[in-house]
Design a protein around this motif. Structure first.
Motif, PDB file in Angstrom:
ATOM      1  N   VAL A  54      -9.880  92.959  -6.749  1.00 28.74           N
ATOM      2  CA  VAL A  54      -8.998  91.786  -6.170  1.00 28.74           C
ATOM      3  C   VAL A  54     -10.119  90.797  -6.207  1.00 28.74           C
ATOM      4  O   VAL A  54     -11.294  91.005  -5.554  1.00 28.74           O
ATOM      5  CB  VAL A  54      -8.903  92.111  -4.629  1.00 28.74           C
ATOM      6  CG1 VAL A  54      -8.181  91.038  -3.685  1.00 28.74           C
ATOM      7  CG2 VAL A  54      -7.798  93.228  -4.488  1.00 28.74           C
ATOM      8  N   TYR A  55      -9.792  89.454  -6.479  1.00 27.40           N
ATOM      9  CA  TYR A  55     -10.743  88.336  -6.650  1.00 27.40           C
ATOM     10  C   TYR A  55     -10.143  86.929  -6.090  1.00 27.40           C
ATOM     11  O   TYR A  55      -9.178  86.672  -6.226  1.00 27.40           O
ATOM     12  CB  TYR A  55     -10.948  88.387  -8.266  1.00 27.40           C
ATOM     13  CG  TYR A  55     -12.296  87.488  -8.328  1.00 27.40           C
ATOM     14  CD1 TYR A  55     -13.448  87.548  -7.832  1.00 27.40           C
ATOM     15  CD2 TYR A  55     -11.822  86.062  -9.065  1.00 27.40           C
ATOM     16  CE1 TYR A  55     -14.395  86.521  -8.340  1.00 27.40           C
ATOM     17  CE2 TYR A  55     -13.106  85.116  -9.501  1.00 27.40           C
ATOM     18  CZ  TYR A  55     -14.221  85.411  -8.916  1.00 27.40           C
ATOM     19  OH  TYR A  55     -14.995  84.496  -9.425  1.00 27.40           O
ATOM     20  N   LEU A  56     -11.014  86.510  -5.541  1.00 22.23           N
ATOM     21  CA  LEU A  56     -10.835  84.826  -5.092  1.00 22.23           C
ATOM     22  C   LEU A  56     -11.845  83.946  -5.845  1.00 22.23           C
ATOM     23  O   LEU A  56     -12.987  83.810  -5.521  1.00 22.23           O
ATOM     24  CB  LEU A  56     -10.875  84.804  -3.605  1.00 22.23           C
ATOM     25  CG  LEU A  56     -10.026  85.617  -2.873  1.00 22.23           C
ATOM     26  CD1 LEU A  56     -10.472  86.835  -2.164  1.00 22.23           C
ATOM     27  CD2 LEU A  56      -9.364  84.596  -1.634  1.00 22.23           C
ATOM     28  N   GLU A  57     -11.604  83.192  -6.777  1.00 15.71           N
ATOM     29  CA  GLU A  57     -12.263  82.451  -7.598  1.00 15.71           C
ATOM     30  C   GLU A  57     -12.859  81.420  -6.799  1.00 15.71           C
ATOM     31  O   GLU A  57     -13.922  80.925  -6.936  1.00 15.71           O
ATOM     32  CB  GLU A  57     -11.493  81.811  -8.797  1.00 15.71           C
ATOM     33  CG  GLU A  57     -12.270  81.063  -9.632  1.00 15.71           C
ATOM     34  CD  GLU A  57     -11.599  80.688 -10.989  1.00 15.71           C
ATOM     35  OE1 GLU A  57     -12.311  80.252 -11.745  1.00 15.71           O
ATOM     36  OE2 GLU A  57     -10.364  81.146 -11.097  1.00 15.71           O
ATOM     37  N   LYS A  58     -12.098  80.945  -5.959  1.00 12.21           N
ATOM     38  CA  LYS A  58     -12.609  79.644  -4.989  1.00 12.21           C
ATOM     39  C   LYS A  58     -13.728  80.245  -4.395  1.00 12.21           C
ATOM     40  O   LYS A  58     -14.604  79.228  -4.045  1.00 12.21           O
ATOM     41  CB  LYS A  58     -11.449  79.126  -4.067  1.00 12.21           C
ATOM     42  CG  LYS A  58     -11.898  78.289  -3.051  1.00 12.21           C
ATOM     43  CD  LYS A  58     -10.904  77.972  -1.974  1.00 12.21           C
ATOM     44  CE  LYS A  58     -11.134  76.861  -1.087  1.00 12.21           C
ATOM     45  NZ  LYS A  58      -9.906  76.630  -0.238  1.00 12.21           N
ATOM     46  N   TYR A  59     -13.919  81.123  -3.883  1.00 15.18           N
ATOM     47  CA  TYR A  59     -14.959  81.704  -3.193  1.00 15.18           C
ATOM     48  C   TYR A  59     -16.402  82.537  -3.910  1.00 15.18           C
ATOM     49  O   TYR A  59     -17.260  82.733  -3.350  1.00 15.18           O
ATOM     50  CB  TYR A  59     -14.764  82.425  -1.877  1.00 15.18           C
ATOM     51  CG  TYR A  59     -13.738  81.876  -0.963  1.00 15.18           C
ATOM     52  CD1 TYR A  59     -14.005  80.674  -0.388  1.00 15.18           C
ATOM     53  CD2 TYR A  59     -12.414  82.051  -1.086  1.00 15.18           C
ATOM     54  CE1 TYR A  59     -13.369  79.945   0.456  1.00 15.18           C
ATOM     55  CE2 TYR A  59     -11.593  81.555  -0.011  1.00 15.18           C
ATOM     56  CZ  TYR A  59     -12.040  80.322   0.387  1.00 15.18           C
ATOM     57  OH  TYR A  59     -11.029  79.410   1.309  1.00 15.18           O
ATOM     58  N   LYS A  60     -15.834  82.746  -5.138  1.00 15.68           N
ATOM     59  CA  LYS A  60     -16.697  83.920  -5.930  1.00 15.68           C
ATOM     60  C   LYS A  60     -16.852  85.313  -5.376  1.00 15.68           C
ATOM     61  O   LYS A  60     -18.000  85.529  -5.093  1.00 15.68           O
ATOM     62  CB  LYS A  60     -17.823  83.100  -6.486  1.00 15.68           C
ATOM     63  CG  LYS A  60     -17.558  81.944  -7.559  1.00 15.68           C
ATOM     64  CD  LYS A  60     -18.733  81.174  -7.996  1.00 15.68           C
ATOM     65  CE  LYS A  60     -19.257  82.131  -9.248  1.00 15.68           C
ATOM     66  NZ  LYS A  60     -20.088  81.527 -10.138  1.00 15.68           N
ATOM     67  N   ASN A 118     -19.332  84.611   5.691  1.00 16.29           N
ATOM     68  CA  ASN A 118     -20.559  83.844   5.066  1.00 16.29           C
ATOM     69  C   ASN A 118     -20.122  83.301   3.946  1.00 16.29           C
ATOM     70  O   ASN A 118     -20.391  82.053   3.795  1.00 16.29           O
ATOM     71  CB  ASN A 118     -21.885  84.768   5.329  1.00 16.29           C
ATOM     72  CG  ASN A 118     -22.989  83.836   4.691  1.00 16.29           C
ATOM     73  OD1 ASN A 118     -23.055  82.758   5.416  1.00 16.29           O
ATOM     74  ND2 ASN A 118     -23.899  84.597   4.122  1.00 16.29           N
ATOM     75  N   VAL A 119     -19.847  84.153   2.938  1.00 17.13           N
ATOM     76  CA  VAL A 119     -19.479  83.778   1.723  1.00 17.13           C
ATOM     77  C   VAL A 119     -18.345  82.822   1.468  1.00 17.13           C
ATOM     78  O   VAL A 119     -18.325  81.666   0.728  1.00 17.13           O
ATOM     79  CB  VAL A 119     -19.156  84.706   0.696  1.00 17.13           C
ATOM     80  CG1 VAL A 119     -18.717  84.273  -0.673  1.00 17.13           C
ATOM     81  CG2 VAL A 119     -20.524  85.739   0.516  1.00 17.13           C
TER      82      VAL A 119
END
Length: 162
Positions: A54-60, A118-119
């Motif tokens: 699962v990945y959220l590119e906006k937040y890396k 935090n991220v």
């Protein structure tokens, strides 16, 4: 259902995709939390040829679900960790502790809230995760696995047998 042979029939004829149930539980929870963001599943473009569950590119930020069967002393996990670190991607690993996936995943996400907040510059709290309804997760899983028409067909055949 398994003893009677019905579950085997569901698995072999009705499931439309080969997905990991706990990964999909994780995906559903992350999609609910980040409802305004793009969330990808089994993305192989980020650390090719490997995938991030699962990945959220906006937040890396990525999430990996490490099931006991596939992630027991797995060298690929170390490679993924290094590739993510090299690309400044925060990778949160959730370990399979039991088969109560929803409870297990939610509790591990709660344990990682500080990192997530935090991220991603968010203010999620424990209740935000705990209050994601089981019905939402179950409906999400149902959509991923078995189309409604196939379920109805199967149930009508089971009713005829019984």
């Amino acid at each position: 259902a398994r003893i009677a042979g019905y579950l085997d029939e569901i698995c072999s004829h009705m499931i439309t995709n080969n997905h990991s149930i706990p990964q999909l539980v994780l995906l559903s929870i992350i999609k609910k939390l980040f409802s305004n963001d793009i969330v990808t599943y089994n993305n192989k473009k980020i650390i090719s040829p490997y995938e991030i569950d699962v990945y959220l590119e906006k937040y890396k930020i990525g999430f990996e679900y490490d099931g006991k069967l596939w992630h027991n002393d797995n060298k690929i996990d170390l490679i993924k960790d290094k590739l993510c670190k090299h690309k400044n991607i925060t990778l949160i690993r959730l370990k399979e502790n039991n088969r109560k996936y929803e409870i297990d995943i939610k509790s591990q996400l709660i344990e990682n809230l500080f990192i997530i907040n935090n991220v991603c510059n968010k203010n999620f709290n424990k209740r935000d995760i705990e209050n994601i309804p089981s019905d939402y997760i179950n409906n999400f899983l149902g959509i991923q696995f078995i189309p409604k028409v196939k379920i109805l067909t199967f149930l009508s055949r089971v009713a005829d047998i019984l």
